[in-house]
Design an enzyme around this catalytic site. Structure first.
Site, PDB file in Angstrom:
ATOM      1  N   CYS A 159       0.562   4.765   6.909  1.00 20.17           N
ATOM      2  CA  CYS A 159      -0.065   4.568   8.230  1.00 20.17           C
ATOM      3  C   CYS A 159       0.923   3.811   9.147  1.00 20.17           C
ATOM      4  O   CYS A 159       1.308   2.671   8.845  1.00 20.17           O
ATOM      5  CB  CYS A 159      -1.363   3.785   8.081  1.00 20.17           C
ATOM      6  SG  CYS A 159      -2.434   4.480   6.805  1.00 20.17           S
ATOM      7  N   CYS A 183       0.531   0.121  10.248  1.00 21.85           N
ATOM      8  CA  CYS A 183       0.042  -0.898   9.312  1.00 21.85           C
ATOM      9  C   CYS A 183       1.128  -1.742   8.650  1.00 21.85           C
ATOM     10  O   CYS A 183       2.003  -1.222   7.947  1.00 21.85           O
ATOM     11  CB  CYS A 183      -0.814  -0.230   8.235  1.00 21.85           C
ATOM     12  SG  CYS A 183      -1.605  -1.458   7.167  1.00 21.85           S
ATOM     13  N   CYS A 238     -19.228   2.904   8.536  1.00 25.26           N
ATOM     14  CA  CYS A 238     -18.499   2.193   9.581  1.00 25.26           C
ATOM     15  C   CYS A 238     -17.209   2.972   9.810  1.00 25.26           C
ATOM     16  O   CYS A 238     -16.366   3.034   8.910  1.00 25.26           O
ATOM     17  CB  CYS A 238     -18.202   0.757   9.135  1.00 25.26           C
ATOM     18  SG  CYS A 238     -17.129  -0.134  10.299  1.00 25.26           S
ATOM     19  N   ARG A 242     -17.928  -2.121  17.780  1.00 20.31           N
ATOM     20  CA  ARG A 242     -17.249  -3.395  17.482  1.00 20.31           C
ATOM     21  C   ARG A 242     -15.949  -3.530  18.245  1.00 20.31           C
ATOM     22  O   ARG A 242     -15.066  -2.683  18.125  1.00 20.31           O
ATOM     23  CB  ARG A 242     -16.991  -3.505  15.971  1.00 20.31           C
ATOM     24  CG  ARG A 242     -18.291  -3.410  15.170  1.00 20.31           C
ATOM     25  CD  ARG A 242     -18.081  -3.619  13.679  1.00 20.31           C
ATOM     26  NE  ARG A 242     -19.303  -3.279  12.973  1.00 20.31           N
ATOM     27  CZ  ARG A 242     -20.304  -4.125  12.699  1.00 20.31           C
ATOM     28  NH1 ARG A 242     -20.221  -5.402  13.048  1.00 20.31           N
ATOM     29  NH2 ARG A 242     -21.382  -3.711  12.069  1.00 20.31           N
ATOM     30  N   CYS A 246     -16.695  -8.651   5.670  1.00 25.67           N
ATOM     31  CA  CYS A 246     -16.013  -7.385   5.379  1.00 25.67           C
ATOM     32  C   CYS A 246     -14.748  -7.652   4.575  1.00 25.67           C
ATOM     33  O   CYS A 246     -13.912  -8.469   4.969  1.00 25.67           O
ATOM     34  CB  CYS A 246     -15.664  -6.701   6.695  1.00 25.67           C
ATOM     35  SG  CYS A 246     -14.710  -5.184   6.455  1.00 25.67           S
ATOM     36  N   CYS A 277     -19.574  -5.479   3.690  1.00 27.43           N
ATOM     37  CA  CYS A 277     -18.851  -4.248   4.027  1.00 27.43           C
ATOM     38  C   CYS A 277     -17.532  -4.283   3.262  1.00 27.43           C
ATOM     39  O   CYS A 277     -16.956  -5.357   3.094  1.00 27.43           O
ATOM     40  CB  CYS A 277     -18.585  -4.230   5.536  1.00 27.43           C
ATOM     41  SG  CYS A 277     -17.570  -2.841   6.076  1.00 27.43           S
ATOM     42  N   CYS A 291       0.824  -1.209   0.000  1.00 25.25           N
ATOM     43  CA  CYS A 291       0.000   0.000   0.000  1.00 25.25           C
ATOM     44  C   CYS A 291       0.861   1.263   0.000  1.00 25.25           C
ATOM     45  O   CYS A 291       1.878   1.343   0.690  1.00 25.25           O
ATOM     46  CB  CYS A 291      -0.917  -0.009   1.222  1.00 25.25           C
ATOM     47  SG  CYS A 291      -2.038   1.408   1.260  1.00 25.25           S
TER      48      CYS A 291
END
Ligand code: SAM
Ligand code: DTB
Ligand code: SF4
Length: 320
Positions: free
Chosen positions: A55, A58, A187, A259, A95, A127, A51
């Site tokens: 972040c 991550c 979400c 959640r 998801c 999702c 990616c």
């Protein structure tokens, strides 16, 4: 929740004596939800690693040397087989995550639309979490039947810059506005344990709670400290801080599904039961989150059974 909600209002809730906070949160929980039901939601990474975003938490970011390497996107049939297995195991929501900075039009996105249609055809909620998107892409996801779009604020506006530099807090908020505008449920939540202050945690909850309408779904993740990322060596979060975070989210967002998300492998059964009491009413179900581990299905079934809780039925299904 009134839009004039201030940080000190949120702090006042968050700092209550823990028994008082738990009592108030549980009262709100019971008034708005079946407090013995926990939604089981299974995650699948349909495009892992490589990616472009940075972040700091991550393992899928290409900015860091981590054990996760870039893989090809999964094909539609294998995703639908996984969804079907999750459904058979009792999950009602599926998801799908992609390590994308943003959605790009083309075959990969067309495949995601097919995955969404396929998951819906199984009778599950669908999702996706695909990064930023434009209005037309949001509309196409809606037309494919998408239930929810996950896009987390992750932390407060103030702390955000020390976690992510490749996109802004306002980018995140505009993506959420696009999702809402397209008629897809929102979400959005965040992560604790990234070196943020209590004010940062409370300010993130304030921002979420002042969205109008509030997000239908609010994942609260605990950092899964991942090798090779800048946050790899941060100390673990005290589970009681997670309980406070969940209780505060429940009080501020009475109708949302809160959640209990990443980080459960480090939580005792007792801590998880306190989270359910505080208002969490969903878990990720299955051995894997996106790239890291999660309790296995048998352990989670046993946990629910021991606690006298049950898997929430799919929407429209009658409780047996
Ligand atoms: N790339 C898309 C994006 O960031 O919007 C979607 C996938 S991304 C992995 C989804 C969310 O997973 C992040 O916003 C973050 O909140 C959560 N996450 C990722 N890595 C994590 C970690 N190590 N610990 C806890 N939560 C994590
Ligand atoms: C969310 O808030 N947590 C999930 C889901 N939304 C997509 C992702 C957790 C990822 C944990 C790290 C990993 O397994 O890669
Ligand atoms: Fe990419 Fe999402 Fe990971 Fe950020 S959280 S690096 S956007 S996959």
């Amino acid at each position: 929740m009134a839009s004039e909600l201030t940080l000190s209002d949120v702090r006042a809730i968050h700092e209550l004596p823990l028994p008082e906070l738990l009592f108030r949160a549980h009262e709100v929980h019971r008034a708005h939800h079946a407090a013995d039901e926990v939604q089981l939601c299974t995650l699948l990474s349909v495009k892992t690693g490589g990616c472009a975003e940075d972040c700091a938490y991550c393992p899928q970011s290409s900015h860091y040397e981590t054990p996760v390497s870039a893989e090809k996107s999964l094909a539609v049939p294998e995703v639908l087989e996984a969804a079907s297995r999750a459904h058979a195991a009792g999950a009602t929501r599926f998801c799908m995550g992609a390590a994308w900075r943003e959605v790009k039009d083309g075959p990969a996105f067309d495949n995601v639309l097919d995955m969404v249609r396929g998951v819906r055809a199984l009778g599950m909620e669908a999702c996706v979490t695909l990064g930023m998107l434009n209005d037309d892409q949001a509309r196409r996801l809606k037309d494919a039947g998408l239930t929810a779009y996950n896009h987390n604020l992750d932390t407060s506006r103030k702390h955000y810059g020390s976690i992510i530099t490749t996109r802004t807090y306002d980018d995140r908020l505009s993506t959420l506005a696009r999702v809402r505008q397209a008629g897809i449920t929102v979400c959005s939540g965040g992560i604790i344990g990234m070196g943020e202050s209590v004010d940062d945690r409370c300010d993130m909850l304030r921002t979420l709670a002042t969205l109008e309408p509030q997000p239908e779904s609010v994942p609260i993740n605990t950092l899964v400290a991942s090798e090779g990322t800048p946050l790899a060596n941060l100390p673990p979060v005290d589970p009681l801080e997670l309980v406070r975070m969940i209780a505060t989210a429940r009080i501020l967002m009475p109708k949302s599904r809160v959640r209990l998300s990443a980080g459960r492998l480090s939580l005792s059964r007792e801590a998880q039961v306190l989270c359910f009491f505080a208002g969490a009413n969903s878990i990720f179900y299955g051995e894997k989150l996106l790239t890291t581990g999660n309790p296995d299905v048998d352990a989670d079934r046993a946990l629910l059974e021991t606690a006298g809780l049950r898997a929430a039925p799919a929407d429209g299904e009658v409780r047996s």
